[in-house]
Design an enzyme around this catalytic site. Structure first.
Site, PDB file in Angstrom:
ATOM      1  N   ASP A   1       0.715  54.322  66.461  1.00  0.00           N
ATOM      2  CA  ASP A   1       0.690  53.480  65.258  1.00  0.00           C
ATOM      3  C   ASP A   1       2.105  53.214  64.766  1.00  0.00           C
ATOM      4  OD1 ASP A   1      -2.064  53.878  65.423  1.00  0.00           O
ATOM      5  OD2 ASP A   1      -2.002  55.570  64.023  1.00  0.00           O
TER       6      ASP A   1
HETATM    7  C1  26A Z   1     -13.139  54.248  63.873  1.00  0.00           C
HETATM    8  N1  26A Z   1     -12.193  55.310  64.142  1.00  0.00           N
HETATM    9  C2  26A Z   1     -12.588  56.298  65.102  1.00  0.00           C
HETATM   10  C3  26A Z   1     -10.934  55.299  63.525  1.00  0.00           C
HETATM   11  C4  26A Z   1      -9.973  56.318  63.718  1.00  0.00           C
HETATM   12  C5  26A Z   1      -8.714  56.157  63.111  1.00  0.00           C
HETATM   13  N2  26A Z   1      -8.403  55.103  62.358  1.00  0.00           N
HETATM   14  C6  26A Z   1      -9.350  54.179  62.197  1.00  0.00           C
HETATM   15  N3  26A Z   1     -10.585  54.258  62.736  1.00  0.00           N
HETATM   16  N4  26A Z   1      -9.962  57.492  64.402  1.00  0.00           N
HETATM   17  C7  26A Z   1      -8.743  58.034  64.225  1.00  0.00           C
HETATM   18  N5  26A Z   1      -7.999  57.237  63.445  1.00  0.00           N
HETATM   19  C8  26A Z   1      -6.620  57.425  62.986  1.00  0.00           C
HETATM   20  O1  26A Z   1      -5.772  57.286  64.074  1.00  0.00           O
HETATM   21  C9  26A Z   1      -4.535  57.842  63.664  1.00  0.00           C
HETATM   22  C10 26A Z   1      -3.704  58.183  64.864  1.00  0.00           C
HETATM   23  O2  26A Z   1      -3.456  57.057  65.630  1.00  0.00           O
HETATM   24  C11 26A Z   1      -6.349  58.796  62.418  1.00  0.00           C
HETATM   25  O3  26A Z   1      -6.594  58.812  61.039  1.00  0.00           O
HETATM   26  C12 26A Z   1      -4.877  59.021  62.774  1.00  0.00           C
HETATM   27  O4  26A Z   1      -4.049  58.991  61.653  1.00  0.00           O
END
Ligand code: 26A
Length: 346
Positions: free
Chosen positions: A299
């Site tokens: 990210d």
């Molecule tokens: C729908 N899902 C599974 C998610 C996530 C997500 N953000 C949005 N939707 N699953 C994990 N994360 C975020 O990814 C970041 C790391 O790339 C986590 O909150 C984490 O900060």
């Protein structure tokens, strides 16, 4: 959010609070892969209570697109980035608002009373991170928010958009609204593949949005997953997969599509739809001692890239800024960057 200003970069995703723990036992107990991002199954829902009860978690602002928004803001002047997604009326949401405010992102949340703010259990082992998410309020996001009086001017006032592929688990209509608006007005729409399960299980939703995508981000496992889901003969050939993604039909023909595939500490691959060649950009490997954890690194890369892009930088410069922020994030706990702010954009 109290301002009527507009922001050049509009981001949308699932606002989540990350709960980080280092625990090989939890990986085993919940049958998780060391490096993955998933939605919690019914059986896994107890992980959040267990973490709070027994593991003394570190809480940090998360949500993939929100992390990217904060990273973009890191390299941009004040009032450049706004982020939307749905939160509950609770203290978790306040933690996210504070992080955004501190780091220069305007929060344009939709607020629901139906659910609490979403959370992500982050299980760290070595340099791997396993993300287990419960979306809660995040999946209550309603497309009507985008045309509400406070938000519509922000949508229409932006020139660049960044949406998390994770949003396609529930919010394809909203993603399409932004993507089509951007495409129709010649603005730049960026999407992140987000996780292997998106091209695998949300293939149709992804196909709906891809024609509008100007900049596509992903990592090696997401690229491979897309290649498998689409029957490519060499799913691990990153340049070939990036090129295939770049060459997919594109609605706004005024600019080529750029596909940026990161690969951890291996080189980043960039393909554009107007060329049959791909470019690779090497990554400075960090030593073990420099690595705190890898949560949010992708990210930070995407946000850094977008920040530089919004500033008018060339793609090679954007990749360089992305690499710098990715490395910086790996050196911090969770999806955070170094403070006081370091000058990244020249
Ligand atoms: C729908 N899902 C599974 C998610 C996530 C997500 N953000 C949005 N939707 N699953 C994990 N994360 C975020 O990814 C970041 C790391 O790339 C986590 O909150 C984490 O900060």
């Amino acid at each position: 959010m109290t301002t009527s200003a507009t922001y050049p970069l509009f981001c949308m995703g699932n606002p989540l609070l990350d709960m980080q723990v280092r625990s090989p036992e939890l990986l085993q107990k919940y049958n998780l892969k060391p490096n993955d991002a998933i939605l919690a199954s019914k059986d896994q829902m107890v992980i959040y209570d267990e973490i709070v009860r027994d593991h003394n978690p570190t809480y940090v602002a998360g949500g993939a697109a929100q992390n990217a928004a904060r990273a973009a803001a890191y390299v941009l002047p004040e009032n450049s980035v706004v982020y939307t997604g749905c939160v509950g009326k609770d203290v978790l949401a306040n933690t996210l608002r504070s992080a955004n405010q501190r780091e220069g992102v305007a929060s344009a949340y939709q607020v629901t009373t139906e659910e609490n703010t979403g959370a992500c259990a982050v299980i760290l082992t070595d340099h791997n991170r396993s993300l287990v998410t419960t979306l809660r309020a995040a999946e209550k996001f309603n497309k009507s928010h985008l045309s509400s009086p406070a938000i519509l001017p922000l949508v229409d006032g932006a020139k660049f958009y960044y949406v998390g592929g994770f949003f396609l688990t529930h919010g394809t209509e909203s993603a399409l609204e932004i993507a089509q608006k951007a495409s129709n007005s010649g603005k730049v729409f960026a999407l992140n593949l987000s996780a292997p399960f998106i091209p695998q299980f949300f293939k149709v939703q992804l196909e709906q949005v891809l024609p509008y995508v100007d900049i596509l981000f992903g990592n090696e496992s997401e690229a491979e997953s897309w290649a498998n889901a689409n029957g490519l003969s060499k799913p691990t050939d990153l340049p070939a997969v990036a090129l295939a993604l770049a060459k997919l039909p594109k609605s706004n023909a005024s600019r080529p599509r750029t596909v940026v595939i990161t690969s951890g500490s291996e080189a980043t691959v960039v393909a554009t739809s107007d060329s049959d060649d791909t470019k690779t950009y090497s990554v400075n490997k960090l030593s073990d001692e420099q690595i705190v954890d890898t949560n949010g690194a992708g990210d930070a890369f995407a946000g850094g890239f977008m920040g530089a892009y919004v500033s008018g930088k060339s793609v090679p410069e954007c990749v360089e800024v992305g690499h710098k922020l990715g490395a910086m994030c790996v050196g911090q706990i969770g999806p955070q960057l170094a403070w006081p702010k370091q000058q990244v954009l020249q």
